[in-house]
Design a protein around this motif. Structure first.
Motif, PDB file in Angstrom:
ATOM      1  N   LEU A  39       0.822  -1.211   0.000  1.00  0.00           N
ATOM      2  CA  LEU A  39       0.000   0.000   0.000  1.00  0.00           C
ATOM      3  C   LEU A  39       0.856   1.261   0.000  1.00  0.00           C
ATOM      4  O   LEU A  39       1.863   1.338   0.712  1.00  0.00           O
ATOM      5  CB  LEU A  39      -0.910   0.053   1.234  1.00  0.00           C
ATOM      6  N   ALA A  40       0.429   2.240  -0.770  1.00  0.00           N
ATOM      7  CA  ALA A  40       1.072   3.553  -0.722  1.00  0.00           C
ATOM      8  C   ALA A  40       0.877   4.156   0.663  1.00  0.00           C
ATOM      9  O   ALA A  40       0.024   3.715   1.426  1.00  0.00           O
ATOM     10  CB  ALA A  40       0.459   4.463  -1.780  1.00  0.00           C
ATOM     11  N   ARG A  46       7.181   3.294   1.149  1.00  0.00           N
ATOM     12  CA  ARG A  46       7.851   4.548   0.769  1.00  0.00           C
ATOM     13  C   ARG A  46       9.345   4.310   0.587  1.00  0.00           C
ATOM     14  O   ARG A  46       9.926   4.699  -0.419  1.00  0.00           O
ATOM     15  CB  ARG A  46       7.615   5.623   1.836  1.00  0.00           C
ATOM     16  N   ASP A  47       9.965   3.653   1.570  1.00  0.00           N
ATOM     17  CA  ASP A  47      11.398   3.393   1.492  1.00  0.00           C
ATOM     18  C   ASP A  47      11.740   2.527   0.282  1.00  0.00           C
ATOM     19  O   ASP A  47      12.766   2.741  -0.378  1.00  0.00           O
ATOM     20  CB  ASP A  47      11.893   2.725   2.777  1.00  0.00           C
ATOM     21  N   GLN A  48      10.894   1.558  -0.024  1.00  0.00           N
ATOM     22  CA  GLN A  48      11.099   0.684  -1.178  1.00  0.00           C
ATOM     23  C   GLN A  48      11.066   1.499  -2.473  1.00  0.00           C
ATOM     24  O   GLN A  48      11.951   1.351  -3.331  1.00  0.00           O
ATOM     25  CB  GLN A  48      10.026  -0.404  -1.195  1.00  0.00           C
ATOM     26  N   MET A  49      10.079   2.372  -2.631  1.00  0.00           N
ATOM     27  CA  MET A  49       9.956   3.169  -3.851  1.00  0.00           C
ATOM     28  C   MET A  49      11.065   4.218  -3.944  1.00  0.00           C
ATOM     29  O   MET A  49      11.617   4.459  -5.025  1.00  0.00           O
ATOM     30  CB  MET A  49       8.578   3.834  -3.923  1.00  0.00           C
ATOM     31  N   GLN A  50      11.432   4.825  -2.829  1.00  0.00           N
ATOM     32  CA  GLN A  50      12.511   5.813  -2.844  1.00  0.00           C
ATOM     33  C   GLN A  50      13.857   5.169  -3.179  1.00  0.00           C
ATOM     34  O   GLN A  50      14.695   5.789  -3.832  1.00  0.00           O
ATOM     35  CB  GLN A  50      12.576   6.563  -1.515  1.00  0.00           C
ATOM     36  N   ALA A  51      14.064   3.924  -2.779  1.00  0.00           N
ATOM     37  CA  ALA A  51      15.295   3.209  -3.127  1.00  0.00           C
ATOM     38  C   ALA A  51      15.354   2.950  -4.635  1.00  0.00           C
ATOM     39  O   ALA A  51      16.421   3.062  -5.254  1.00  0.00           O
ATOM     40  CB  ALA A  51      15.389   1.897  -2.348  1.00  0.00           C
ATOM     41  N   LEU A  52      14.214   2.633  -5.230  1.00  0.00           N
ATOM     42  CA  LEU A  52      14.180   2.451  -6.686  1.00  0.00           C
ATOM     43  C   LEU A  52      14.501   3.763  -7.388  1.00  0.00           C
ATOM     44  O   LEU A  52      15.285   3.790  -8.347  1.00  0.00           O
ATOM     45  CB  LEU A  52      12.813   1.930  -7.130  1.00  0.00           C
ATOM     46  N   GLU A  53      13.902   4.841  -6.933  1.00  0.00           N
ATOM     47  CA  GLU A  53      14.158   6.166  -7.513  1.00  0.00           C
ATOM     48  C   GLU A  53      15.635   6.550  -7.357  1.00  0.00           C
ATOM     49  O   GLU A  53      16.262   7.018  -8.306  1.00  0.00           O
ATOM     50  CB  GLU A  53      13.268   7.208  -6.837  1.00  0.00           C
ATOM     51  N   ALA A  54      16.192   6.336  -6.174  1.00  0.00           N
ATOM     52  CA  ALA A  54      17.583   6.719  -5.897  1.00  0.00           C
ATOM     53  C   ALA A  54      18.569   5.923  -6.760  1.00  0.00           C
ATOM     54  O   ALA A  54      19.662   6.412  -7.059  1.00  0.00           O
ATOM     55  CB  ALA A  54      17.896   6.500  -4.415  1.00  0.00           C
ATOM     56  N   ASN A  55      18.181   4.732  -7.182  1.00  0.00           N
ATOM     57  CA  ASN A  55      19.054   3.875  -7.986  1.00  0.00           C
ATOM     58  C   ASN A  55      18.631   3.802  -9.453  1.00  0.00           C
ATOM     59  O   ASN A  55      19.082   2.921 -10.185  1.00  0.00           O
ATOM     60  CB  ASN A  55      19.093   2.469  -7.376  1.00  0.00           C
ATOM     61  N   TYR A  56      17.784   4.727  -9.867  1.00  0.00           N
ATOM     62  CA  TYR A  56      17.226   4.689 -11.212  1.00  0.00           C
ATOM     63  C   TYR A  56      18.319   4.663 -12.287  1.00  0.00           C
ATOM     64  O   TYR A  56      18.233   3.916 -13.259  1.00  0.00           O
ATOM     65  CB  TYR A  56      16.277   5.870 -11.446  1.00  0.00           C
ATOM     66  N   GLU A  57      19.370   5.450 -12.101  1.00  0.00           N
ATOM     67  CA  GLU A  57      20.465   5.494 -13.068  1.00  0.00           C
ATOM     68  C   GLU A  57      21.150   4.133 -13.191  1.00  0.00           C
ATOM     69  O   GLU A  57      21.534   3.712 -14.282  1.00  0.00           O
ATOM     70  CB  GLU A  57      21.477   6.565 -12.644  1.00  0.00           C
ATOM     71  N   GLU A  58      21.296   3.448 -12.065  1.00  0.00           N
ATOM     72  CA  GLU A  58      21.912   2.114 -12.072  1.00  0.00           C
ATOM     73  C   GLU A  58      21.047   1.121 -12.863  1.00  0.00           C
ATOM     74  O   GLU A  58      21.556   0.281 -13.604  1.00  0.00           O
ATOM     75  CB  GLU A  58      22.107   1.627 -10.630  1.00  0.00           C
ATOM     76  N   PHE A  59      19.725   1.240 -12.699  1.00  0.00           N
ATOM     77  CA  PHE A  59      18.817   0.403 -13.488  1.00  0.00           C
ATOM     78  C   PHE A  59      19.005   0.691 -14.978  1.00  0.00           C
ATOM     79  O   PHE A  59      19.100  -0.226 -15.789  1.00  0.00           O
ATOM     80  CB  PHE A  59      17.358   0.638 -13.080  1.00  0.00           C
ATOM     81  N   LEU A 139      11.777  -4.616   4.212  1.00  0.00           N
ATOM     82  CA  LEU A 139      12.241  -3.778   3.113  1.00  0.00           C
ATOM     83  C   LEU A 139      13.180  -4.599   2.239  1.00  0.00           C
ATOM     84  O   LEU A 139      14.156  -5.179   2.743  1.00  0.00           O
ATOM     85  CB  LEU A 139      12.983  -2.552   3.662  1.00  0.00           C
ATOM     86  N   PRO A 140      12.909  -4.676   0.930  1.00  0.00           N
ATOM     87  CA  PRO A 140      13.820  -5.409   0.053  1.00  0.00           C
ATOM     88  C   PRO A 140      15.234  -4.828   0.109  1.00  0.00           C
ATOM     89  O   PRO A 140      15.418  -3.621   0.191  1.00  0.00           O
ATOM     90  CB  PRO A 140      13.206  -5.211  -1.346  1.00  0.00           C
TER      91      PRO A 140
END
Length: 153
Positions: A39-40, A46-59, A139-140
């Protein structure tokens, strides 16, 4: 959970927080990380989605597109994305029919009305390359996720 490495997921066809339709066809030649969160507006999600955003360049370096997915409606996803300051990560809504995509993947928790917390890495044809299910409050591990992405790029 029913999915295993090598399985094919059903066709992805959801709308993101900007109401744009998203399908696997949009990512020709790229892998896609389907990052399900229950759930949002909750701290671990939140931490899961922010980790994806923070690593977006790596993806991007590894030809992979991360997508956040939950059963929340689009207006909630949009407000949440704005609150978190997301610039790259797309948040997909599996709201209606409620949890249908998560159900097809076998990760919808019927009695709670949410998906499980699951990361599924697929290629552009929907073949599962890597999958990991987590306890709802867990948290993943982003290093583990990025290793899976790198090993499958």
């Amino acid at each position: 959970m029913k999915l295993n490495v090598g399985d094919r997921i059903p066709n992805l066809k959801l709308r993101d927080h900007n109401e744009e339709e998203v399908t696997l066809d949009d990512f020709d030649g790229k892998n896609v990380l389907l990052s399900f969160h229950p759930l949002a507006w909750t701290s671990v999600c939140r931490d899961q989605m922010q980790a994806l955003e923070a690593n977006y360049e790596e993806f991007e370096k590894n030809d992979t597109v991360p997508l956040g997915i939950s059963v929340d409606p689009i207006p909630s996803k949009r407000a949440w994305a704005e609150k978190m300051g997301l610039e790259n990560l797309r948040l997909l809504s599996d709201f209606w029919p409620h949890g249908i995509f998560a159900s097809k993947l076998g990760i919808f928790i019927e009695d709670k009305g949410i998906s499980g917390r699951v990361n599924i890495l697929v290629d552009d044809q929907g073949e599962v390359l890597w999958i990991k299910e987590y306890d709802i409050p867990e948290l993943p591990d982003m290093d583990e996720v990025l290793d899976a992405v790198k090993n499958n790029s």
